[in-house]
Motif scaffolding. Structure first.
Motif: not given
Length: 469
Positions: A31-34, A38-39, A159-164
């Protein structure tokens, strides 16, 4: 405490630790730092919200008993809470799509804090108001936060996959680690510091206030359908049309109601199932063990969702079948093993088997939450996300109210038998064993039906969804 409890808790701890430490690059998402910032912000808030919820759970019933209320009155208070969630919570939660999800999350904090304050009063009417406020807050907790997360995630272009990844971490922390720590902290306040059963509710209010401050200072607002020409009735009508016209949404709602209904029923049943003759069992430690099993499930879910195969729709069929089989265990053991008649003795062999089965079910719960969240993010239209999610909770709350009503009814029948036929029946398993077995069997059937519906959902998963009118 018997060695069996330590053995189960230690084994689960070792497995969870092993899964987390053995994750490879295939099991991790880059993933990205941003996104990480957020997460992490969301996980902090979500953990505080769940801490505020988990701190209250183990002490609600105990608090009511210290105020002198009987099982009938307490049952009515619980029914009021779920009824409020079904009626008022659905309306308030649905307003989030139009008035803003961030605002709904703040409303959750305020409503639940007010509910905690009412616990200081021994007056039945005040406690009833607290249950109604708590029911509204519960609907907001299980709809507004997820709706805000999905909308904000998409708005920021992640990205949508990061939501999981966020889903699985939220369940691992909020429904696992935080639940265990909240149980231990609540026990510390009530028993070690002897602050009384209302102390966990004051602590919960503090955690909720901290979370609300973070929300107000760092969250931006997002909406589902901000159009001014759509009133609440139009939102309900649009959500109902979406559920009726899109088979995937309807299946998802049915699956969620069947599983969560079985889950809440299990919450009511596990104590009498493990101590039918008032055996002395460590409720807090068993609860912590169940939460550890849930953490195991969420760890497995994070691994599964990080890969493209198997799909969520595929492996969830297996999860529902396993959960169905695990709740059949009390029925099987009641036929194969002779019941104990001695009041107050240690845990029986059948109860040991029950604990293993219940831990299996809790592991399935840990897999279910992030997986259903991912499917909801894929199938539910953004403009009515909170409204549709609260629609899903209507049959769930009806089912739980029926279960609570019959639980109180069966208790009164058992008490009547004891008064009519003598005190020797008071702790006889025959008073409670039959209704408990029936309810476990009913839950097992519901979960098996959920697996059938999940198979159908997998078959039509790639079918284009219809847009809202």
């Amino acid at each position: 405490m018997e060695a069996f409890y330590y053995l189960v808790f230690g084994a689960l701890s070792a497995v969870v630790l092993g899964i987390e430490l053995s994750k490879t690059t295939k099991d991790r998402i880059n993933t990205s730092p941003a996104f990480n910032s957020f997460k992490n912000n969301y996980l902090v808030v979500y953990s505080l919200m769940m801490a505020g919820d988990w701190l209250q759970g183990p002490y609600v019933y105990f608090l009511y008993t210290t105020y002198g209320f009987g099982k009938g009155d307490i049952g009515q208070l619980f029914i009021a809470g779920f009824g409020s969630s079904m009626l008022f919570g659905t309306i308030v939660g649905s307003l989030a799509d139009k008035q803003g999800r961030r605002r709904a999350c703040v409303t959750y904090c305020i409503t639940y804090i007010l509910s905690c304050i009412t616990k200081h009063s021994p007056q039945y009417r005040i406690l009833m108001i607290g249950r109604i406020l708590g029911g509204i807050a519960t609907s907001l907790l299980f709809s507004s936060f997820e709706s805000w997360l999905v909308a904000e995630h998409n708005k920021r272009g992640f990205e949508q996959q990061w939501l999981s990844l966020t889903f699985s971490k939220a369940i691992f922390l909020g429904n696992g680690l935080v639940a265990i720590l909240a149980g231990l902290f609540g026990n510390l306040l009530v028993h070690t510091f002897e602050l009384g059963p209302v102390a966990p509710f004051d602590a919960a209010a503090c955690f909720l206030a901290i979370g609300m401050a973070i929300i107000m200072s760092s969250w931006s607002e997002n909406y589902g359908d901000p159009s001014e020409n759509k009133d609440l009735l139009s939102q309900f009508r649009g959500a109902a049309v979406a559920i009726a016209s899109d088979e995937k949404i309807a299946l998802l709602g049915a699956i969620q109601s069947l599983f969560e209904g079985s889950m809440y029923t299990f919450v009511f049943l596990w104590t009498p199932a493990l101590s039918p003759n008032d055996e002395e069992i460590p409720h807090g430690f068993i609860f912590a063990t169940f939460m550890l099993a849930s953490m195991l499930g969420s760890s497995l879910a994070s691994r599964l969702m990080a890969r493209s195969s198997p799909r969520v729709e595929s492996y969830m069929q297996i999860v529902f079948v396993v959960s169905s089989a695990s709740l059949l265990l009390p029925i099987v053991t009641s036929f194969l093993l002779p019941p104990s008649k001695v009041k107050g003795e240690g845990i029986s062999f059948s109860s040991c088997l029950h604990i293993l089965g219940f831990c299996t079910f809790e592991a399935c719960v840990g897999i279910f939450w992030p997986s259903i969240m991912k499917m909801r993010s894929q199938y539910i239209p953004e403009e009515a996300r909170s409204t549709i999610m609260n629609f899903f909770r209507i049959p769930l709350n009806i089912f739980v109210c029926i279960v609570l009503y019959n639980t109180v009814h069966w208790f009164n029948i058992g008490l009547l038998k004891s008064n009519l036929f003598g005190s020797h029946l008071q702790h006889d398993q025959s008073v409670n064993a039959f209704p408990i077995s029936v309810m476990f069997g009913m839950c097992s059937i519901f979960l098996f039906v959920a697996s059938i519906l999940q198979r159908r959902l997998m078959m039509i998963a790639d079918k284009p969804s219809k847009s809202l009118p």
